[in-house]
Design an enzyme around this catalytic site. Sequence first.
Site, PDB file in Angstrom:
ATOM      1  N   GLY A   1     -80.276 -19.469  18.972  1.00  0.00           N
ATOM      2  CA  GLY A   1     -79.845 -20.822  18.635  1.00  0.00           C
ATOM      3  C   GLY A   1     -80.478 -21.862  19.541  1.00  0.00           C
ATOM      4  CB  ALA A   2     -80.130 -23.906  21.766  1.00  0.00           C
ATOM      5  CG  MET A   3     -83.090 -20.935  27.066  1.00  0.00           C
ATOM      6  SD  MET A   3     -81.926 -19.567  27.379  1.00  0.00           S
ATOM      7  CE  MET A   3     -81.732 -19.718  29.136  1.00  0.00           C
ATOM      8  CD  GLU A   4     -78.298 -20.813  29.133  1.00  0.00           C
ATOM      9  OE1 GLU A   4     -78.545 -20.736  27.917  1.00  0.00           O
ATOM     10  OE2 GLU A   4     -77.882 -19.850  29.792  1.00  0.00           O
ATOM     11  CG  ASN A   5     -84.761 -23.359  29.278  1.00  0.00           C
ATOM     12  OD1 ASN A   5     -84.723 -22.177  29.514  1.00  0.00           O
ATOM     13  ND2 ASN A   5     -85.062 -23.848  28.083  1.00  0.00           N
TER      14      ASN A   5
ATOM     15  CD  GLU B   1     -77.575 -23.535  24.411  1.00  0.00           C
ATOM     16  OE1 GLU B   1     -77.762 -23.101  25.565  1.00  0.00           O
ATOM     17  OE2 GLU B   1     -77.235 -22.806  23.458  1.00  0.00           O
TER      18      GLU B   1
ATOM     19  CG  HIS C   1     -74.966 -22.316  29.146  1.00  0.00           C
ATOM     20  ND1 HIS C   1     -74.176 -21.303  29.641  1.00  0.00           N
ATOM     21  CD2 HIS C   1     -75.377 -21.902  27.914  1.00  0.00           C
ATOM     22  CE1 HIS C   1     -74.116 -20.319  28.739  1.00  0.00           C
ATOM     23  NE2 HIS C   1     -74.827 -20.660  27.684  1.00  0.00           N
TER      24      HIS C   1
HETATM   25  N1  PHE Z   1     -78.471 -18.328  26.615  1.00  0.00           N
HETATM   26  C1  PHE Z   1     -78.594 -18.802  25.271  1.00  0.00           C
HETATM   27  C2  PHE Z   1     -77.238 -19.382  24.904  1.00  0.00           C
HETATM   28  O1  PHE Z   1     -76.337 -18.738  24.525  1.00  0.00           O
HETATM   29  C3  PHE Z   1     -78.939 -17.790  24.259  1.00  0.00           C
HETATM   30  C4  PHE Z   1     -80.272 -17.167  24.394  1.00  0.00           C
HETATM   31  C5  PHE Z   1     -80.399 -15.907  24.923  1.00  0.00           C
HETATM   32  C6  PHE Z   1     -81.388 -17.822  23.967  1.00  0.00           C
HETATM   33  C7  PHE Z   1     -81.628 -15.297  25.039  1.00  0.00           C
HETATM   34  C8  PHE Z   1     -82.616 -17.225  24.052  1.00  0.00           C
HETATM   35  C9  PHE Z   1     -82.730 -15.951  24.596  1.00  0.00           C
HETATM   36  O2  PHE Z   1     -76.965 -20.486  25.092  1.00  0.00           O
HETATM   37 ZN    ZN Z   2     -74.854 -19.571  25.908  1.00  0.00          ZN
END
Ligand code: PHE
Ligand code: ZN
Length: 882
Positions: free
Chosen positions: A267-271, A304, A307
């Site tokens: 879905g998305a990523m919390e960088n 996100e 996070h």
């Molecule tokens: N950490 C992300 C989330 O839940 C999910 C994710 C995991 C995205 C692995 C990409 C790769 O918000």
């Molecule tokens: Zn998450």
Amino acid sequence: MRNPPPQAVRLSEYRPTDFLIDTVDLDICLHRTQTRVVARLALRRNPKGRADVPLTLDGDGLVLRGLKLNGRAMDAGDYDATPDRLALHKAPDAPFTLEIETEIDPSANTQLTGLYRSGSAYCTQCEAEGFRRITYFLDRPDVLGVYTTRIEADKSEAPVLLSNGNPAQSGDLADGRHFAVWRDPFPKPSYLFALVGGDLGCIRRTFTTRSGRDVALAIYVEHGKEDRAHYAMDALARAMRWDEDTFGREYDLDVFNIVAVSDFNMGAMENKGLNIFNDKYVLASPQTATDSDYAGIEAVIAHEYFHNWTGNRITCRDWFQLCLKEGLTVFRDQEFSSDQRSRAVERIGDVRGLRLAQFPEDSGPLAHPVRPEVYNEINNFYTATVYEKGAELIRMLKTLIGDADFRRGMDLYFERFDGTAATVEDFLSCFADVSARDLTHFTLWYAQAGTPIVTAKSAYDENAKSFALTLSQHTPPTPGQSDKRPLLIPISLALFGENGERLDLASPDASASECARGLVELATASRTITFAGVASRPVASLLRGFSAPVRLEPAPLSDDLERLLAFDDDPFNRWQAAQSLALRSIFARVDSLRGSGAAPDDRAFFDALRRLVETGDDDPAFAAQTLALPSETDLAREVGQNVDPDILFCARNSLRRALGGALGDRLEAAHARLGDARPYSPDAASAGRRALRNASLDLVAAGDPAKGEALAKRQFDDATNMTDKLAALAVLALLGGDAREAAFTRFYEQFAGDALVIDKWFALQSTIPEEATTARVHRLMRRDDFSLLNPNRVRSVVGAFASANPTRFHALDGSGYTLLENIVLELDPKNPQLAARLLTALRSWRTLEARRRDLAEAALRRVLAAPNLSRDVNDIATRALA
Ligand code: PHE
Ligand code: ZN
């Protein structure tokens, strides 16, 4: 080549690294096929690690171009470099720097982890183990460093250059090149690193934190799509404010950037400071996105963002602790959505999702604890159990200790563990401390897999005017855990008297606080509570608000369900009563289709639903949820064994027809009444009216196909928003015939080129419950606009077919399983994560009736026997068959 046995990683074998990396200076020269990465790492020995050991860094498919130790090129004999590993035979005892130059090819990266290209942009995905595809590193979450990132690129190709933290410097270079430097002051693990380069459009806004700091927000999208990012921006600002108000958490950098890309595995990523999103969770306009798309955007944007504190400021010590950030952050985004919309409607939706995705996982071969103890491939543990059941554990904790102590525990968690990589024990210790409660028993929820079954038995004693309730629990065995212990289960309950009045609870078997709160704790295998002073046989409302992730058995008597549906003041259990009545009717229809048992008497149930349609306008979203019958997947889960998807489909349809017939004129009236001439607004109230209107249309069509077709055709033609348009198309898709094909053609013409809308077009066709669909899916996959390289497209065709078209996926000729098997094997070398996820559609194979069970097992065995499987697919196939 036979597939090697998987290499298990175990929680019990955790030990700290022997080295730490305090700072990471990256210099990245973007190039389509030959990107150069220079990483300068400041290393030192970890006082908690072993002395005298050599240094080994993780890599994945890397090409080493240069290596310097403390500024001097290393001799070839002093190290060993393979694509997957860089080992220094001897490492200094004093702190030292290592300068590593690697070369990578983002254009060849189809697995979408590490540095890859999506459209014309460069982007990264590093969770869980993608950073090692960019440079050699101690690629694990307990190594926290301060990152500075310099990016250089062609200015025309990539005018936008982004990374984590705050912008530090930028400028033009010779030959049309330019650069940007980003500095992230907060120590972070490598999985939170991100970089974006490309020619992107953007919208901006300023957010002022409650302490008065200005944060520059920006959302980057493909040029021309800027208009569609405003709802996401609005959701972001609301999420930022909510986290200040609800958890006292303020944002900590000067900028917060979001980039939407069209090729993304999740879905998305919390960088940190640079969230990267699947564009499905950013882009929306009334004409292209449905109400549930809007709700999804709001939830994922918030998730996100949240996070930043639960995941980034406090991260995970190791990947076994994944639920520490994910379960908690899902809980936080669910609470956010509840506050922004309707708490009851949100809860019902969340529980439906949990039962649909997590319950089957927990009762099949892939079952694992919320905190797993072993994994072969961590990417296979981003599961409904870690996320959604993980969120339920947080909710139970809050229920058990109460709102005030929960908030104090969260405050303490942020205070104690900020800047660290923590564990589930660290987290729970904060709540134990503030509440002065021993949470040892509660911890078992993290370690024990499987969905507990809670059985409720009751007896009313006319003479004693008492009501005895016996609650028992039992958790079936799961892989690797044959003996289960009783859990601490919070069960919220109420008793209702003859006229629907709520009774005061009094019992010598329960504490005063249990009676006052209507919350009993089931901590042993069985517990009996006798309530006193009950004038007549009461109706019990149990597990209110779904107070624990368990199965409650048996469902109450039909009379009681009808009464609960009429007067329970817990909306969740009112909805649950309707679901239980629908299940009962459908299973009676299954029996009568099989020639045993008469058709059910649904009059009282239908009367209740009729009243709901007539009076539901004050809470139409709730009415729509209550009208929605359990899905075929719900039915299969409830049956649990010897599942025959065909008969479930027939029985469910028979109820749909009967209900549509019985309520026809009221449904038609609701459909007419709830039409809205005002311009589209995605708010919860308007969305609720559309939901009830479209649920009505669906049932009208079930009861009277000709009328349904006429109404749906008109709605399809007149609709000015995607919610109504797609709902009409879904009705036509079920009805079939020329009207359907014409509508699909029109829809495609209208939205050709708009990938997110065309995904809906693919998905809807893949879920038509008809024999011809399998051939249709094969045709869809041969189209030019189908691609295995785009995860959204693959999910819209193959994912939708395997997870939302049970009669075709489980076709008796095995054609559905073969389709999945072939795609998984074709996809695996390109994108193993996605291939593995698709394959999990077969995880419940043992619950099928014998013929299908054999066919599904054979498909899994063929997958497992294929040469050169990825670790991802190998792991799923192996565990599914174990
Ligand atoms: N950490 C992300 C989330 O839940 C999910 C994710 C995991 C995205 C692995 C990409 C790769 O918000
Ligand atoms: Zn998450």
